[in-house]
Enzyme design. Structure first.
Site, short mmCIF file in Angstrom:
data_model
loop_
_atom_site.label_atom_id
_atom_site.label_comp_id
_atom_site.label_asym_id
_atom_site.label_seq_id
_atom_site.Cartn_x
_atom_site.Cartn_y
_atom_site.Cartn_z
N GLY A 253 43.80 8.68 24.97
CA GLY A 253 43.07 8.63 23.70
C GLY A 253 43.94 9.08 22.54
O GLY A 253 44.67 10.06 22.65
N VAL B 48 48.02 35.84 35.80
CA VAL B 48 46.93 35.44 36.70
C VAL B 48 47.42 34.41 37.72
O VAL B 48 47.25 34.56 38.94
CB VAL B 48 45.76 34.86 35.88
CG1 VAL B 48 44.64 34.41 36.79
CG2 VAL B 48 45.25 35.88 34.87
N GLU C 144 58.74 39.65 36.53
CA GLU C 144 57.90 39.67 35.34
C GLU C 144 58.65 40.31 34.18
O GLU C 144 59.19 41.41 34.32
CB GLU C 144 56.60 40.45 35.66
CG GLU C 144 55.78 40.88 34.46
CD GLU C 144 55.34 39.74 33.56
OE1 GLU C 144 54.79 38.76 34.06
OE2 GLU C 144 55.56 39.84 32.32
N HIS D 161 20.28 48.33 48.56
CA HIS D 161 21.17 49.09 49.45
C HIS D 161 21.20 48.41 50.81
O HIS D 161 20.17 48.02 51.31
CB HIS D 161 20.65 50.52 49.61
CG HIS D 161 21.44 51.31 50.61
ND1 HIS D 161 22.71 51.77 50.34
CD2 HIS D 161 21.15 51.68 51.90
CE1 HIS D 161 23.17 52.41 51.42
NE2 HIS D 161 22.24 52.36 52.37
#
Ligand code: FAD
Ligand code: AMP
Length: 471
Positions: A121, A190, A210, A450
């Site tokens: 598109g 993540v 990292e 519980h």
């Protein structure tokens, strides 16, 4: 020229949901999508269904089962002999789930009478959209309203060429046909943690590099500290403050060069996953040519209701500001469709839940304790360790904790952070609480069944005022 009330460009969770809701509200709707699935057929569902949320969770679940058989079952008195791992079978189970869901979305389009225009598109002046199919000539359609939901693509690093063989992005990391002996992961975000966990559980030696000194800087620091300890215990060799400079596929594997506080280092791995984030996708949309405003980070500029600078054109999902999460995009899709139909819908961006599907999972909503304090607001927090929760003990899932943060004066809940089994489900209750501006006292007054993991949420809420019962 065929005319539609709404043309949505992009068939991911933001776009297809916007299309369904537009059609439900009686608008003549089309969805444009160019994605070609693994079977070489056009597929709706975008990154989320084809190469993101769903396939990664399928592999995370499979690898969790494997890990449990190897490391947890014996503790339950179940001894399994000769456990076999069939990676191709695991991958094809994942593929079946993906195709079931993408076919399901195509079915939903049909059911709601949404026209699926297959191809690329491109925006044209005068609210027109040109759609170029994979074969054949482009056709132009007229729209009263256009919703842009073109998503995001993996961010790349200079000096590192992804070949989807030895050096892969997140899509390639869902397709390994065997477990790499030594796997490098760039980025402990993540996606890096989820995909690193999959292959680590299946037997790979995983080293995660990292750049930042802080681990999971967006999560509450207390939770991040516990999580880092646990992931290292599980065998993920996580190096913080480590910037990868160069990586190159060789005959034997991948040769890496990285820098840390101690200088430059070299490393060889069998495969490398580049997981350094995602960037908004506006390529080939013709956005700047029609004067659509793109911000300095490449996102389509929108207001709080996802309206762009051009009247009648909206943008939602990963291609606009905010967390790159499927449910955030879907909710924006519903909001935009409803606003086009004249309703006063909105999305509360302050209560969007986040989940990291490691084991245990990490889930949170709202602010961290640090961000509340940095904003100059006084707060109180209550924490409860999973090891004190009966159900967690019964499940042998005692790692982690729940933390509830509330305003020190009004007691309004400002954030909830969970590290533990079923965190992805437990967070939902607290999202409801925050959406209704509940106080920690409100959460503490609710009866929780519980024995359930949700009692840990209850106890943490009680803990805000020093009233925890089981610790
Ligand atoms: P996308 O899903 O990226 O869809 C955009 C679609 O538009 C694509 O089909 C694309 O082909 C099409 N398109 C783009 N431009 C054009 C054009 N010009 N013409 C036609 N078609 C076009 N999020 C979560 O919430 N939970 C998770 O557990 C999670 N796990 C993830 C795991 C991985 C490995 C990855 C990579 C992502 C994960 N995400 C997760 C993020 C999630 O996938 C994205 O937030 C979500 O897919 C964004 O939806 P979207 O509709 O905005 O865009
Ligand atoms: P996310 O945006 O959650 O997918 O996380 C991507 C992670 O990659 C972030 O934590 C970044 O700090 C990290 N990152 C980015 N560039 C590099 C690099 N050159 N070397 C190591 N890590 C990086």
């Amino acid at each position: 020229m065929q005319e539609f009330d709404v043309i949505v460009i992009g068939g991911g969770p933001a776009g297809y949901v916007a299309a369904i809701r537009s059609a439900q509200l009686g608008m003549k709707t089309a969805i444009v999508d160019e994605y070609i699935g693994k079977d070489n057929q056009p597929a709706l569902g975008g990154t989320c269904l084809n190469a993101g949320c769903i396939p990664s969770k399928a592999l995370l679940d499979s690898s969790e089962h494997y890990d449990r058989v190897l490391h947890k079952f014996a503790g339950h008195g179940i001894r399994a002999k000769e456990v076999d791992l069939d990676v191709p079978a695991m991958i094809s189970r994942k593929d079946k789930i993906v195709s079931t869901l993408t076919r399901g979305v195509a079915g939903l389009m049909k059911k709601n009478k949404v026209t699926w225009l297959q191809g690329h598109g491109r925006l044209e002046l005068g609210m027109k959209v040109a759609v170029k199919p994979h074969k054949g000539k482009a056709e132009v359609y007229q729209a009263k309203h256009i919703i842009l939901a073109t998503g995001s693509t993996p961010r790349m690093l200079p000096n590192i060429q992804v070949d989807q063989e030895r050096i892969v992005d997140s899509t390639g990391a869902l397709e390994f046909q065997e477990v790499p002996k030594k796997l490098g992961v760039i980025g402990a975000g993540v996606i890096g943690l989820e995909l690193g966990s999959v292959w680590s559980r299946l037997g790979a030696e995983v080293i995660v590099l990292e750049a930042m000194d802080d681990f999971l800087a967006m999560t509450d620091s207390q939770i991040a500290k516990e999580a880092l300890k646990e992931f290292k215990r599980q065998g993920l060799d996580i190096h913080l403050g480590t910037r990868v400079k160069h990586a190159e596929a060789t005959k034997e594997g991948v040769a890496l060069e990285y820098e840390d506080g101690e200088g430059s280092h070299k490393l060889t791995v069998d495969k490398l996953i580049v997981a350094v984030g995602r960037k908004p996708h506006t390529e080939g949309l013709n956005a700047t040519e029609i004067d659509l405003l793109i911000d300095e980070s490449g996102y389509i500029h929108v207001d709080e209701f996802c309206a762009t600078n051009i009247p009648g054109i909206y943008a939602i999902g990963d291609v606009v500001r905010g967390p790159m999460l499927a449910h955030k995009g879907s909710e924006e899709g519903v909001m935009v469709a409803e606003r086009i139909a004249g309703m006063k819908s909105r999305v509360n961006h302050d209560t969007i839940p986040w989940v990291i599907y490691t084991w245990p999972e990490i889930a949170w909503v709202g602010q961290t304790e640090d961000s509340v304090r940095q904003a100059g607001r006084e707060c109180k927090s209550g924490t409860f360790p999973m090891r004190a929760c009966g159900r967690a003990l019964a499940m042998d899932e005692t790692t982690g904790m729940v933390k509830v943060i509330a305003d020190a004066h009004t007691d309004e809940i400002l954030g909830v952070h969970i590290f533990g089994a079923a965190a992805s489900e437990l967070i939902a209750e607290t999202v409801v609480a925050m959406e209704y501006q509940a106080s920690s006292e409100d959460l503490a007054c609710i009866v929780h069944a519980h024995p359930t993991m949700s009692e840990a949420v209850h106890e943490a809420a009680l803990g805000v005022h020093g009233r925890s019962l089981h610790i």
